[in-house]
Scaffold this motif. Structure first.
Motif, mmCIF file in Angstrom:
data_model
loop_
_atom_site.group_PDB
_atom_site.id
_atom_site.type_symbol
_atom_site.label_atom_id
_atom_site.label_comp_id
_atom_site.label_asym_id
_atom_site.label_seq_id
_atom_site.Cartn_x
_atom_site.Cartn_y
_atom_site.Cartn_z
ATOM 1 N N SER A 1 -91.764 114.029 -7.256
ATOM 2 C CA SER A 1 -92.107 112.616 -7.080
ATOM 3 C C SER A 1 -91.171 111.887 -6.126
ATOM 4 C CB SER A 1 -92.102 111.913 -8.444
ATOM 5 O OG SER A 1 -90.820 112.039 -9.057
ATOM 6 N N CYS A 2 -90.011 112.470 -5.834
ATOM 7 C CA CYS A 2 -89.034 111.816 -4.951
ATOM 8 C C CYS A 2 -89.276 112.125 -3.475
ATOM 9 C CB CYS A 2 -87.616 112.244 -5.327
ATOM 10 S SG CYS A 2 -87.093 111.717 -6.961
ATOM 11 N N ILE A 3 -90.092 113.120 -3.185
ATOM 12 C CA ILE A 3 -90.312 113.518 -1.793
ATOM 13 C C ILE A 3 -91.197 112.489 -1.084
ATOM 14 C CG2 ILE A 3 -91.234 115.296 -0.281
ATOM 15 C CD1 ILE A 3 -88.715 116.146 -1.701
ATOM 16 N N ILE A 4 -90.730 112.024 0.082
ATOM 17 C CA ILE A 4 -91.491 111.072 0.887
ATOM 18 C C ILE A 4 -91.509 111.555 2.334
ATOM 19 C CG2 ILE A 4 -90.948 109.095 -0.592
ATOM 20 C CD1 ILE A 4 -88.787 108.332 1.433
ATOM 21 N N LYS A 5 -92.335 110.909 3.143
ATOM 22 C CA LYS A 5 -92.396 111.225 4.571
ATOM 23 C C LYS A 5 -92.128 109.940 5.352
ATOM 24 C CE LYS A 5 -95.666 113.982 6.090
ATOM 25 N NZ LYS A 5 -96.978 114.494 6.577
ATOM 26 N N ASN A 6 -91.174 109.999 6.307
ATOM 27 C CA ASN A 6 -90.843 108.797 7.070
ATOM 28 C C ASN A 6 -91.804 108.619 8.253
ATOM 29 O OD1 ASN A 6 -90.032 110.635 8.991
ATOM 30 N ND2 ASN A 6 -87.829 110.191 8.815
ATOM 31 N N GLU A 7 -91.540 107.614 9.061
ATOM 32 C CA GLU A 7 -92.442 107.300 10.175
ATOM 33 C C GLU A 7 -92.476 108.409 11.218
ATOM 34 O OE1 GLU A 7 -91.120 103.608 11.709
ATOM 35 O OE2 GLU A 7 -91.823 102.425 9.974
ATOM 36 N N GLU A 8 -91.434 109.224 11.291
ATOM 37 C CA GLU A 8 -91.399 110.345 12.243
ATOM 38 C C GLU A 8 -92.067 111.599 11.696
ATOM 39 O OE1 GLU A 8 -88.608 108.451 11.614
ATOM 40 O OE2 GLU A 8 -88.948 107.325 13.489
ATOM 41 N N GLY A 9 -92.601 111.503 10.476
ATOM 42 C CA GLY A 9 -93.269 112.650 9.875
ATOM 43 C C GLY A 9 -92.312 113.637 9.228
ATOM 44 N N GLU A 10 -91.063 113.224 8.992
ATOM 45 C CA GLU A 10 -90.072 114.107 8.386
ATOM 46 C C GLU A 10 -90.066 113.918 6.865
ATOM 47 O OE1 GLU A 10 -86.598 114.154 11.780
ATOM 48 O OE2 GLU A 10 -86.796 112.376 10.499
ATOM 49 N N TYR A 11 -89.992 115.049 6.147
ATOM 50 C CA TYR A 11 -89.914 114.973 4.687
ATOM 51 C C TYR A 11 -88.467 114.719 4.276
ATOM 52 C CZ TYR A 11 -94.673 116.731 4.247
ATOM 53 O OH TYR A 11 -96.038 116.877 4.313
ATOM 54 N N GLY A 12 -88.321 113.942 3.210
ATOM 55 C CA GLY A 12 -86.982 113.650 2.732
ATOM 56 C C GLY A 12 -87.011 112.889 1.431
ATOM 57 N N VAL A 13 -85.859 112.359 1.053
ATOM 58 C CA VAL A 13 -85.715 111.565 -0.170
ATOM 59 C C VAL A 13 -84.805 110.378 0.142
ATOM 60 C CG1 VAL A 13 -85.977 113.557 -1.702
ATOM 61 C CG2 VAL A 13 -83.686 112.891 -0.926
ATOM 62 N N TYR A 14 -84.828 109.398 -0.749
ATOM 63 C CA TYR A 14 -83.878 108.298 -0.651
ATOM 64 C C TYR A 14 -82.679 108.629 -1.541
ATOM 65 C CZ TYR A 14 -87.143 105.276 1.823
ATOM 66 O OH TYR A 14 -87.987 104.732 2.760
ATOM 67 N N ALA A 15 -81.487 108.570 -0.956
ATOM 68 C CA ALA A 15 -80.253 108.814 -1.694
ATOM 69 C C ALA A 15 -79.453 107.528 -1.752
ATOM 70 C CB ALA A 15 -79.442 109.916 -1.023
ATOM 71 N N LEU A 16 -78.710 107.347 -2.832
ATOM 72 C CA LEU A 16 -77.871 106.168 -2.980
ATOM 73 C C LEU A 16 -76.466 106.511 -2.494
ATOM 74 C CD1 LEU A 16 -77.832 103.257 -3.998
ATOM 75 C CD2 LEU A 16 -77.083 104.135 -6.232
ATOM 76 N N VAL A 17 -76.080 105.917 -1.375
ATOM 77 C CA VAL A 17 -74.759 106.135 -0.796
ATOM 78 C C VAL A 17 -73.991 104.828 -0.920
ATOM 79 C CG1 VAL A 17 -73.450 106.803 1.245
ATOM 80 C CG2 VAL A 17 -75.691 107.821 0.811
ATOM 81 N N GLY A 18 -73.054 104.771 -1.859
ATOM 82 C CA GLY A 18 -72.401 103.495 -2.161
ATOM 83 C C GLY A 18 -73.423 102.584 -2.812
ATOM 84 N N ASP A 19 -73.733 101.474 -2.144
ATOM 85 C CA ASP A 19 -74.797 100.595 -2.640
ATOM 86 C C ASP A 19 -75.940 100.505 -1.630
ATOM 87 O OD1 ASP A 19 -73.602 99.186 -0.655
ATOM 88 O OD2 ASP A 19 -73.140 97.397 -1.833
ATOM 89 N N THR A 20 -76.056 101.553 -0.806
ATOM 90 C CA THR A 20 -77.074 101.546 0.248
ATOM 91 C C THR A 20 -78.098 102.663 0.032
ATOM 92 O OG1 THR A 20 -75.447 100.712 1.826
ATOM 93 C CG2 THR A 20 -77.472 101.668 2.729
ATOM 94 N N CYS A 21 -79.355 102.322 0.161
ATOM 95 C CA CYS A 21 -80.448 103.297 0.090
ATOM 96 C C CYS A 21 -80.533 104.003 1.447
ATOM 97 C CB CYS A 21 -81.750 102.573 -0.235
ATOM 98 S SG CYS A 21 -83.205 103.630 -0.238
ATOM 99 N N THR A 22 -80.342 105.331 1.435
ATOM 100 C CA THR A 22 -80.275 106.093 2.685
ATOM 101 C C THR A 22 -81.280 107.237 2.674
ATOM 102 O OG1 THR A 22 -77.900 105.606 2.803
ATOM 103 C CG2 THR A 22 -78.744 107.372 4.226
ATOM 104 N N PHE A 23 -82.021 107.404 3.767
ATOM 105 C CA PHE A 23 -83.003 108.486 3.870
ATOM 106 C C PHE A 23 -82.284 109.791 4.221
ATOM 107 C CE2 PHE A 23 -85.994 111.118 6.288
ATOM 108 C CZ PHE A 23 -87.062 111.173 5.389
ATOM 109 N N ARG A 24 -82.518 110.844 3.421
ATOM 110 C CA ARG A 24 -81.962 112.165 3.680
ATOM 111 C C ARG A 24 -83.111 113.155 3.882
ATOM 112 N NH1 ARG A 24 -76.902 110.859 4.986
ATOM 113 N NH2 ARG A 24 -75.493 110.485 3.230
ATOM 114 N N ARG A 25 -83.086 113.867 5.012
ATOM 115 C CA ARG A 25 -84.136 114.834 5.305
ATOM 116 C C ARG A 25 -83.981 116.074 4.427
ATOM 117 N NH1 ARG A 25 -82.637 113.064 10.389
ATOM 118 N NH2 ARG A 25 -81.453 114.961 10.874
ATOM 119 N N VAL A 26 -85.107 116.792 4.207
ATOM 120 C CA VAL A 26 -85.093 118.044 3.442
ATOM 121 C C VAL A 26 -86.009 119.058 4.116
ATOM 122 C CG1 VAL A 26 -84.614 116.926 1.224
ATOM 123 C CG2 VAL A 26 -86.991 117.340 1.910
ATOM 124 N N ASN A 27 -85.649 120.338 3.969
ATOM 125 C CA ASN A 27 -86.536 121.451 4.341
ATOM 126 C C ASN A 27 -86.986 122.113 3.043
ATOM 127 O OD1 ASN A 27 -86.267 121.141 7.133
ATOM 128 N ND2 ASN A 27 -84.371 122.356 7.161
#
Length: 405
Positions: free
Chosen positions: A339-365
């Motif tokens: 349920s955490c897997i998403i696709k960004n505007e570039e068509g890359e699969y990834g997830v949102y990770a919490l880095v400090g207090d910032t929501c950050t997109f992390r790519r996955v293979n």
């Protein structure tokens, strides 16, 4: 302004201030997202089946005119002409001989330890490490399917503890214990009848005490030619396990075969020369390395698959028809909820990770997908999900760079 109106205005302003302060506190202390720490994970593509073991076996002839006392354990390596059993007049004589053997073994062990301690050749750190490792093995062993190693664990642990005692000076020597053991040995010797005969192995290999009737039916030379029909016939048969005149058998080679029937829908997953691992859940916890050496299909697509194995143990030496889990491809990586897997505007699969207090997109293979989770490649590349990252599993209005308090 009338007092009543003033009171109303005062109450309204107070409620507004309370609500404002409460909202600010809510913003500070309430985290609007839920996270989960990424962990490593491994799994297999598996096929569950049932099969039969095929070995090079020679039955060992021997008439037990008395009580048969085995001197080697199932799965033990034996040499050609080596003694595998002794025949005593009675069971009491055999048990007395076993007790005498145990006394001799303990006496020899204590004498050796005493000499090492006197010469100061024993290293305490090494002993402590060996004790720790052995305790770990015992802990795993008591939760396994077999306790065949219990006697050996006891002897090894006692030996190590005795070594430690004399090394640290808890005892100076084992003279008192040795005197007691020698006295017990002297009283036991001559109190029972010795073995009247012995049984030797006709071949070198691994000894098995059980005869199951398949020894003459299953031939290694025929293993690679097994068809689904013949394999089904063998597994459903109940050969006569007539052990009269035999005291066991010897498995001549450490190579053996396991043949099982694979349904048509899984047949394409098994190929010649592939090297899966086999797990026999009712025999041992240890996976067995194997190589596919034959795959014979019938008209319906069912396949008789023959695996060659080179691992031997006490448990494996006596099994015949057994369920098996065939572990094909192994997937290792980072476990992420699907349920955490998403696709960004570039068509890359990834997830949102919490880095400090910032929501950050992390790519996955993605390496492998299951309904509830996926396994992703573990990589050191920048911008990709890493082990122990905190991924966001619940949250609203998430986007890359959003500040989450």
């Amino acid at each position: 302004m009338e007092p009543f109106v003033k009171r109303i205005i005062t109450v309204v302003i107070s409620l507004f201030l309370i609500a404002y302060v409460g909202y600010q506190a809510y913003q500070v202390f309430y985290n609007p997202v839920k996270t989960e720490t990424v962990t490593s994970y491994s799994m297999y593509d598996t096929i569950d089946a049932e099969g039969i073991t095929i070995r090079s076996e020679t039955r060992i002839a021997g008439e037990a005119d008395g009580f048969l006392f085995y001197t080697v354990e199932n799965g033990s390596r034996v040499s050609k002409g080596g003694v595998i059993a002794q025949v005593f007049p009675t069971e009491a004589d055999a048990l007395a001989q076993r007790e005498l053997d145990a006394l001799n073994q303990e006496i020899a062990s204590l004498k050796e330890i005493q000499l090492q301690g006197t010469a100061n050749r024993t290293n305490l750190d090494v002993i402590d490490k060996q004790i720790s490792q052995l305790v770990g093995q015992i802990t795993e062993g008591v939760n396994s399917l077999s306790l065949s190693g219990l006697s050996d664990w006891h002897s090894r642990l006692l030996e190590l503890l005795n070594k430690r005692q004399i090394t640290v000076g808890t005892v100076e020597n084992f003279d008192t214990r040795l005197a007691a053991l020698n006295q017990e040995k002297a009283s036991l010797e001559g109190s029972f009848s010795q073995a009247v005969s012995s049984v030797t192995s006709p071949e070198a290999g691994y000894f098995v005490s059980e005869i199951d009737g398949f020894e003459e039916t299953l031939k290694v030379d025929d293993a690679l030619l097994l068809t689904p029909e013949r394999l089904t016939e063998l597994m459903e048969s109940t050969p006569s396990a007539d052990s009269a005149g035999y005291v066991g058998k010897v498995v001549r080679n450490y190579e053996w075969y396991f043949a099982c029937l694979i349904p048509a829908e899984y047949a394409a997953s098994v190929r010649m020369e592939m090297t899966p691992t086999l797990l026999f859940p009712f025999v041992t916890d240890e996976p067995v390395s194997a190589t596919v050496v034959a795959a014979n299909r019938d008209k319906e697509g069912n396949t008789a698959v023959v695996f060659e194995c080179v691992t031997m143990s006490s448990a494996l030496s006596s099994m015949r028809v057994e369920p098996v889990q065939i572990r094909l491809q192994k997937y290792e990586g980072l476990r992420v909820p699907s349920s955490c897997i998403i696709k960004n505007e570039e068509g890359e699969y990834g997830v949102y990770a919490l880095v400090g207090d910032t929501c950050t997109f992390r790519r996955v293979n993605i390496l492998h997908s299951e309904p509830e989770y996926v396994i992703c490649e573990e990589t050191d590349k920048d911008g990709y999900l890493k082990l122990y990252d905190d991924i966001i599993t619940e949250g609203k209005g998430l986007y890359d760079g959003k500040t989450v308090r």
